[in-house]
Design a protein around this motif. Structure first.
Motif, mmCIF file in Angstrom:
data_model
loop_
_atom_site.group_PDB
_atom_site.id
_atom_site.type_symbol
_atom_site.label_atom_id
_atom_site.label_comp_id
_atom_site.label_asym_id
_atom_site.label_seq_id
_atom_site.Cartn_x
_atom_site.Cartn_y
_atom_site.Cartn_z
ATOM 1 N N LYS A 59 0.832 -0.973 -0.279
ATOM 2 C CA LYS A 59 -0.080 -0.181 -0.169
ATOM 3 C C LYS A 59 1.059 1.382 -0.085
ATOM 4 O O LYS A 59 2.119 1.181 0.996
ATOM 5 N N MET A 60 0.508 2.116 -0.447
ATOM 6 C CA MET A 60 1.128 3.263 -1.452
ATOM 7 C C MET A 60 0.641 3.992 0.700
ATOM 8 O O MET A 60 -0.482 4.519 0.945
ATOM 9 N N SER A 61 2.242 4.971 1.312
ATOM 10 C CA SER A 61 1.752 5.582 2.270
ATOM 11 C C SER A 61 2.618 6.671 1.748
ATOM 12 O O SER A 61 3.596 6.915 0.949
ATOM 13 N N SER A 62 2.520 7.968 2.256
ATOM 14 C CA SER A 62 2.848 9.645 2.113
ATOM 15 C C SER A 62 3.145 10.522 3.330
ATOM 16 O O SER A 62 2.254 10.347 3.683
ATOM 17 N N MET A 63 3.717 11.974 2.789
ATOM 18 C CA MET A 63 3.592 12.153 3.352
ATOM 19 C C MET A 63 4.460 13.787 3.031
ATOM 20 O O MET A 63 4.539 13.659 1.626
ATOM 21 N N ASP A 64 3.815 14.685 3.263
ATOM 22 C CA ASP A 64 4.485 16.498 2.985
ATOM 23 C C ASP A 64 6.051 15.951 2.901
ATOM 24 O O ASP A 64 6.726 16.143 3.939
ATOM 25 N N LEU A 65 6.792 16.877 1.652
ATOM 26 C CA LEU A 65 8.169 17.138 1.532
ATOM 27 C C LEU A 65 7.971 18.380 1.133
ATOM 28 O O LEU A 65 7.541 19.005 0.231
ATOM 29 N N ILE A 66 8.855 19.224 1.388
ATOM 30 C CA ILE A 66 8.895 20.353 1.579
ATOM 31 C C ILE A 66 9.647 20.692 -0.538
ATOM 32 O O ILE A 66 10.376 19.798 -0.480
ATOM 33 N N ASP A 67 8.833 21.427 -0.711
ATOM 34 C CA ASP A 67 9.274 21.410 -1.839
ATOM 35 C C ASP A 67 9.686 23.125 -2.392
ATOM 36 O O ASP A 67 9.710 23.936 -2.842
ATOM 37 N N LEU A 68 11.460 22.153 -2.765
ATOM 38 C CA LEU A 68 12.647 23.697 -2.901
ATOM 39 C C LEU A 68 11.329 25.392 -3.593
ATOM 40 O O LEU A 68 11.270 26.633 -3.269
ATOM 41 N N GLU A 69 11.258 24.624 -5.249
ATOM 42 C CA GLU A 69 10.761 25.469 -6.320
ATOM 43 C C GLU A 69 9.830 26.282 -5.738
ATOM 44 O O GLU A 69 8.896 27.369 -5.371
ATOM 45 N N LYS A 70 8.825 25.906 -4.755
ATOM 46 C CA LYS A 70 7.409 26.434 -4.099
ATOM 47 C C LYS A 70 7.258 26.904 -3.499
ATOM 48 O O LYS A 70 7.274 28.380 -2.738
ATOM 49 N N TRP A 71 7.999 26.696 -2.454
ATOM 50 C CA TRP A 71 8.731 27.306 -0.928
ATOM 51 C C TRP A 71 9.251 28.667 -1.191
ATOM 52 O O TRP A 71 9.146 29.683 -0.823
ATOM 53 N N ILE A 72 9.968 28.570 -1.879
ATOM 54 C CA ILE A 72 10.963 29.509 -1.953
ATOM 55 C C ILE A 72 10.004 30.727 -3.304
ATOM 56 O O ILE A 72 9.965 32.559 -3.399
ATOM 57 N N THR A 73 9.271 30.273 -4.172
ATOM 58 C CA THR A 73 8.503 31.138 -4.340
ATOM 59 C C THR A 73 7.081 31.947 -4.425
ATOM 60 O O THR A 73 6.958 32.597 -3.710
ATOM 61 N N TRP A 74 6.893 30.993 -3.139
ATOM 62 C CA TRP A 74 5.988 31.332 -1.976
ATOM 63 C C TRP A 74 6.304 32.933 -1.251
ATOM 64 O O TRP A 74 5.823 33.454 -0.558
ATOM 65 N N ALA A 75 7.771 32.220 -0.216
ATOM 66 C CA ALA A 75 8.340 33.323 0.444
ATOM 67 C C ALA A 75 8.787 34.298 -0.364
ATOM 68 O O ALA A 75 9.119 35.705 0.313
ATOM 69 N N ALA A 76 8.778 34.312 -1.692
ATOM 70 C CA ALA A 76 9.436 35.823 -2.523
ATOM 71 C C ALA A 76 8.119 36.490 -2.951
ATOM 72 O O ALA A 76 8.219 37.775 -2.847
ATOM 73 N N ASP A 77 6.517 36.304 -2.371
ATOM 74 C CA ASP A 77 5.820 36.616 -2.745
ATOM 75 C C ASP A 77 6.353 38.931 -2.028
ATOM 76 O O ASP A 77 5.566 37.697 -0.405
ATOM 77 N N PRO A 78 5.709 40.114 -1.749
ATOM 78 C CA PRO A 78 5.614 40.297 -0.805
ATOM 79 C C PRO A 78 4.299 40.359 -0.260
ATOM 80 O O PRO A 78 4.636 40.793 1.227
ATOM 81 N N ILE A 79 3.493 39.690 -0.809
ATOM 82 C CA ILE A 79 1.971 39.545 -0.060
ATOM 83 C C ILE A 79 2.457 38.940 1.750
ATOM 84 O O ILE A 79 1.589 38.936 3.211
ATOM 85 N N HIS A 80 3.310 37.559 1.285
ATOM 86 C CA HIS A 80 3.902 37.436 2.869
ATOM 87 C C HIS A 80 4.307 37.158 3.605
ATOM 88 O O HIS A 80 4.630 36.441 4.709
#
Length: 755
Positions: free
Chosen positions: A212-233
Motif C-alpha cells: 500500500k502506498m504511504s505519503s507525507m508532505d515534503l517541502i518543495d524548493l521551488e514552491k517554498w522559495i516562490t511562496w516566500a518571495a511574494d511580498p504579500i507573505h
C-alpha cells in the motif's frame, strides 16, 4: 497318452496346475452344454489417468515458469511506477493479485511434488498395459517376434530392474531385449529425470512486492522559495533567528542529527565510527561531520527509504572556509554599501573593552535562493574585525592573566558555500543508498521515474524574486539593530550564513549584551550572584575532538558572579575572541582555544541548523502552498521461483517429450482390444498353463536356467475353437498363428463373460 480334454471345458489343464481333475468332473458335466465366451475389451481408464497426470504436471510447470517472470493477474512483481498504466494499476489495487500468486505458488509446489511421486508408478502402469497390446501381435520378421523369456521380462517390468539392464548391456540383448523394452526403459529414464532437473534448476528467492502506498508532505524548493518571495507573505512569517539561537545554545558535537545525511552508510563511512553516539543511534553527529562522505541536510530522517518507489527530495550541503585577514582587507565601505549588513559594537572603559565591526557585503535584501528544482550554488561572506583591550582593575592584575582572551586586534573572514538541489532517496532499485546531487531532476538523464514523480510535485508559478528592506542602517548601534531586525524580518529566504549571523551577533546576542540574562544579573542584588545563568550560542560546537573547554568564563556556562563589576566587558571580549582562532596560554590544561578547523565545523553546523529552521518554516506556515508529497511502499517479502533460461528450455523439452510419449502409449494401450488388462502375475500364470509339460512345479533358483523360455514364442494369438449355437468361439493360444480380433468371441472363465 493323457486323455484329450473336452474343448468346452473352461478350466486350465489340470495335469500341470492342480495335479488331479477329479474335483471338477461334476462342474464340467453341469456346464457341458454351455461354453463361456467374451470379446476382447479396451481399457480407456489408462488414458484418463494419463490425462490427469498431464494436467497436474503441466499446471505445476507452467505456473512455475509464469511466476518466474510475473505474478498471475499483474504485469510484474515490482511494477514500473514510471509507467502511467502500471501506476494506475498499482493505485487501483492490482497488488491484490499477489495474494492469489502466493496461493497458486503453494498449490503449484504441491502439484509438483505429487507429479514427482506419481511419475514412475504411472509410467510402469502404462507400460504394463501397453505391453499386453504389444504381445498380441506377431512380427512379420522372425527376429522381431518375442520369445516367452522376453515376454516375462516385460511382465517383470524389466525396464526398472538394474540387474536385468546390466545383463542386456553385457550382451544379453538377444535373450532379454525387445523394442518395447527399449521404449519403456527410455520413457522411464525421461520421466525419472524431470524431478532431479527441476530440483537442480528451480530455486526460490525472496523479493519485495507492493502492499500500500504511504505519503507525507515534503517541502518543495521551488514552491517554498516562490511562496516566500511574494511580498504579500512578508508579515506571515515570524523571525526565526531567536529559535535558531536557542538551537545553537543547546547544540553540541555529540548530539545525533537525524537529518544529517551522507552519501554512504553515515557513521560507518566516518573515521570516527567508534563514537559511542554513532554506535547507539546509527546517526551522525556534528563532531564527525568533517569525516563523513558528502554530508548534507535533507528533510526525511536519516535512513528513510521509499522501497518500491523512486522519489526525490531536496538536499543542501555546505562548505565553510575560515581565513585570517589583515585589517585593511575588511570592506571599507560596508557601512554605506546598499543592502549590506553592517553592525558596529563598541564599549571601551579605562580598564579595557572591545570594538567589533561585522560586515556581510552584497545586497542582503536579495535572497540568494532561486525558485528552482535544479542545482543551485551560492556563496556568502562574513567579515569580522575586533579590537580587544584589557588593562586590569589594579596594577597587580597583569594583562591577560586569568583571561580567556588575549588583548589585541584580530580580523577574520568566513566564507560559506551552499549547494542545494535534489537527490534520489534510498530505495530497493538503487541499493538503498542515497543518490548523488542531480543537476536537473525534472529533465536530466538521471530522472527516469516518470509518472511516479508527477505525483510528487507540481510546477510552481513564476513569481518575482525581489526582496524588500525597510529603513536604512544608522550609526547608532541600538537603533541600527532595531532597524536591521525590522528590515531583515521580511527576507523570508535568508542565506544560511546571514541567518547564522543574525542569531549570533544581532539583537539578543552576547555582543548585544544589554538584552541578555547577564545584564539582568549585573543589575541584580547580591542574592542573585553565583550559579549558571546562561549559555552563549555556538560555544559547545567549538569544542575539539577531546571535548575540552574553550573558555574559562563562558564555557560550559556563564556564572552569575562573573557579571558583576566589569564582568560584562570580559564576557563580550571572551565570546568574540573565540572566533579569532588564536592560541591562548592557559594555566589550566583542560582549556583549549578553538582552531580554524573547529570554527569552520561550527559554522557548518550552524548553517545546517539554519537551513533546517528555514525549511521547517516552509512546511509550518503554508504546507499546502509550499509542499509536495513523498510517497513510499516498503512492500512485503514474497517467495518467487527463479529458473535460468537453460533450465526452462531443458525441462520443458523433457516434460513435453515425456507427456507426448506417455499419452501416445496410453492411447495405444487403450485403443487396442486386449485379452487381459495388464501383463501381471495372473496373466503369466495363464500363459504358463499353455505348456504344462514344459513348466511343471519344480525347483528353479533362476529363470536363466530354464532354456525352454527361449524356445517358446512369447506372443498371444488365436487358435481354432469350437462352434456352439452357430457362434464360433476361438481359443487363446501362446504363439497363435492368427492375430486377436476385437469382434471375435474367445473362450473365457465362467462368470467372466459380459451379459
Amino acid at each position: 497318452m493323457p486323455e484329450e480334454p473336452d474343448p468346452r471345458d473352461d478350466s486350465l489343464p489340470s495335469e500341470s496346475l492342480m495335479g488331479n481333475g477329479e474335483g471338477r468332473s461334476s462342474e464340467e458335466s453341469a456346464e457341458k452344454n454351455r461354453v463361456p465366451s467374451d470379446t476382447l475389451r479396451r481399457a480407456p481408464h489408462i488414458v484418463i489417468l494419463a490425462l490427469l497426470y498431464a494436467v497436474v504436471a503441466i499446471f505445476s510447470w507452467a505456473v512455475l515458469c509464469i511466476l518466474t517472470h510475473r505474478p498471475i493477474g499483474a504485469r510484474s512483481y515490482q511494477p514500473n511506477l514510471g509507467s502511467k498504466t502500471e501506476l494506475e494499476d498499482y493505485l487501483d489495487g492490482a497488488k491484490g493479485s499477489f495474494g492469489t500468486t502466493e496461493r497458486l505458488l503453494r498449490a503449484c509446489r504441491v502439484c509438483q511434488s505429487l507429479a514427482s511421486v506419481l511419475t514412475i508408478p504411472l509410467t510402469s502402469m502404462v507400460c504394463s498395459c501397453a505391453a499386453v497390446a504389444f504381445l498380441q501381435r506377431r512380427a512379420k520378421q522372425s527376429w522381431h517376434a518375442p520369445t516367452l523369456r522376453q515376454s516375462m521380462v516385460l511382465a517383470d517390468k524389466g525396464w526398472s530392474d538394474p540387474v536385468l539392464i546390466a545383463k542386456i548391456i553385457a550382451g544379453g540383448w538377444k535373450r532379454y531385449g525387445s523394442i518395447f523394452l527399449v521404449f519403456a526403459l527410455v520413457l522411464n529414464l525421461i520421466g525419472a529425470s524431470i524431478a532431479p532437473f527441476q530440483g537442480l534448476f528451480v530455486s526460490y528467492k525472496s523479493i519485495k512486492v507492493p502492499t500500500k502506498m504511504s505519503s507525507m508532505d515534503l517541502i518543495d524548493l521551488e514552491k517554498w522559495i516562490t511562496w516566500a518571495a511574494d511580498p504579500i507573505h512578508d508579515n506571515d512569517v515570524a523571525e526565526p533567528a531567536t529559535k535558531l539561537r536557542s538551537r545553537l545554545i543547546s547544540a553540541s558535537n555529540s548530539d545525533p542529527q537525524f537529518r544529517l545525511w551522507s552519501r554512504g552508510d553515515g557513521c560507518t563511512n566516518s573515521t570516527d565510527n567508534s563514537s559511542p553516539t554513532c554506535n547507539k543511534s546509527g546517526q551522525s553527529t556534528f563532531g564527525i561531520m568533517p569525516n563523513i562522505n558528502d554530508p548534507f541536510w535533507a528533510q526525511p530522517p536519516v535512513g528513510f527509504q521509499t522501497g518500491l518507489w523512486q522519489q526525490f527530495a531536496p538536499r543542501v550541503n555546505f562548505t565553510t572556509k575560515y581565513d585570517k585577514i589583515l585589517e585593511d582587507d575588511f570592506p571599507k565601505d560596508c557601512r554605506h554599501e546598499p543592502g549590506a549588513l553592517f553592525i558596529h559594537y563598541e564599549n571601551m572603559t579605562d580598564i579595557g573593552g572591545y570594538i567589533v565591526d561585522i560586515c556581510m557585503p552584497g545586497d542582503q535584501k536579495q535572497s540568494p535562493w532561486k525558485a528552482t528544482r535544479k542545482r543551485q550554488d551560492f556563496s556568502e561572506e562574513l567579515y569580522v574585525k575586533m579590537t580587544l583591550e584589557w588593562k586590569g582593575e589594579d596594577a597587580e592584575n597583569a594583562p591577560g592573566e586569568y583571561l580567556s582572551f588575549a588583548p589585541g586586534k584580530y580580523s577574520f573572514k568566513v566564507t560559506l558555500n551552499t549547494t542545494a538541489g535534489y537527490f534520489e532517496l534510498p530505495n530497493y532499485e538503487n541499493g538503498q543508498l542515497p543518490g548523488p546531487l542531480l543537476d536537473d531532476p525534472d529533465n536530466g538523464q538521471e530522472n527516469t521515474c516518470g509518472a511516479q514523480c508527477r505525483l510528487q510535485s507540481q510546477t510552481a508559478s513564476n513569481y518575482q524574486k525581489k526582496r524588500y528592506f525597510v529603513g536604512p542602517v544608522t550609526n547608532s548601534t541600538e537603533v541600527a539593530l532595531a532597524n536591521l531586525t525590522e528590515s531583515l524580518s521580511s527576507v523570508v529566504s535568508k542565506g544560511p550564513l546571514l541567518f547564522t549571523t543574525l542569531a549570533l551577533f544581532t539583537t539578543g546576542s552576547y555582543l548585544d549584551i544589554e538584552h541578555t540574562a547577564a545584564q539582568a544579573y549585573h543589575n541584580g542584588g547580591p542574592d542573585e550572584w553565583g550559579g549558571c545563568i546562561d549559555i552563549p550560542p555556538l560555544v559547545q560546537l567549538l569544542h575539539g575532538e577531546d571535548d575540552k573547554r574553550v573558555s574559562l568564563d563562558i564555557d560550559p556556562c556563564i556564572d552569575g558572579s562573573n557579571t558583576k563589576g566589569h564582568g560584562l566587558l570580559k564576557l563580550v571580549a571572551d565570546y568574540i575572541w573565540l572566533f579569532s582562532a588564536e592560541e591562548q596560554a592557559y594555566y589550566f590544561n583542560y582549556i583549549i582555544s578553538p582552531s580554524a578547523k573547529h570554527i569552520e565545523n561550527a559554522f557548518t553546523a550552524a548553517a545546517f541548523m539554519a537551513v533546517d529552521e528555514w525549511m521547517q518554516y516552509g512546511s509550518t506556515w503554508s504546507d499546502l502552498d509550499t509542499s509536495g508529497s513523498l510517497n513510499w511502499d516498503l512492500g512485503v517479502d514474497q517467495q518467487v521461483p527463479s529458473i535460468p533460461h537453460a533450465g526452462v528450455v531443458l525441462i520443458s523439452i523433457l516434460l513435453a517429450l515425456y507427456l507426448l510419449c506417455i499419452l501416445g502409449l496410453s492411447l495405444y494401450a487403450a485403443w487396442t482390444p486386449r485379452w487381459t488388462n495388464q501383463l501381471d502375475s495372473f496373466a503369466m500364470m495363464r500363459i504358463g498353463s499353455a505348456a504344462p509339460d514344459r513348466f511343471p512345479l519344480r525347483l528353479a533358483h533362476s529363470s536363466d536356467e530354464v532354456n525352454d523360455l527361449d524356445q517358446l514364442p512369447g506372443w498371444i494369438g488365436s487358435t481354432t475353437g469350437v462352434e456352439t449355437d452357430n457362434t464360433c468361439i476361438s481359443e487363446l493360444g501362446l504363439g497363435g498363428e492368427t492375430a486377436l480380433e476385437g469382434k471375435k468371441r474367445y473362450r473365457c472363465y465362467a462368470g467372466g463373460e459380459r451379459s
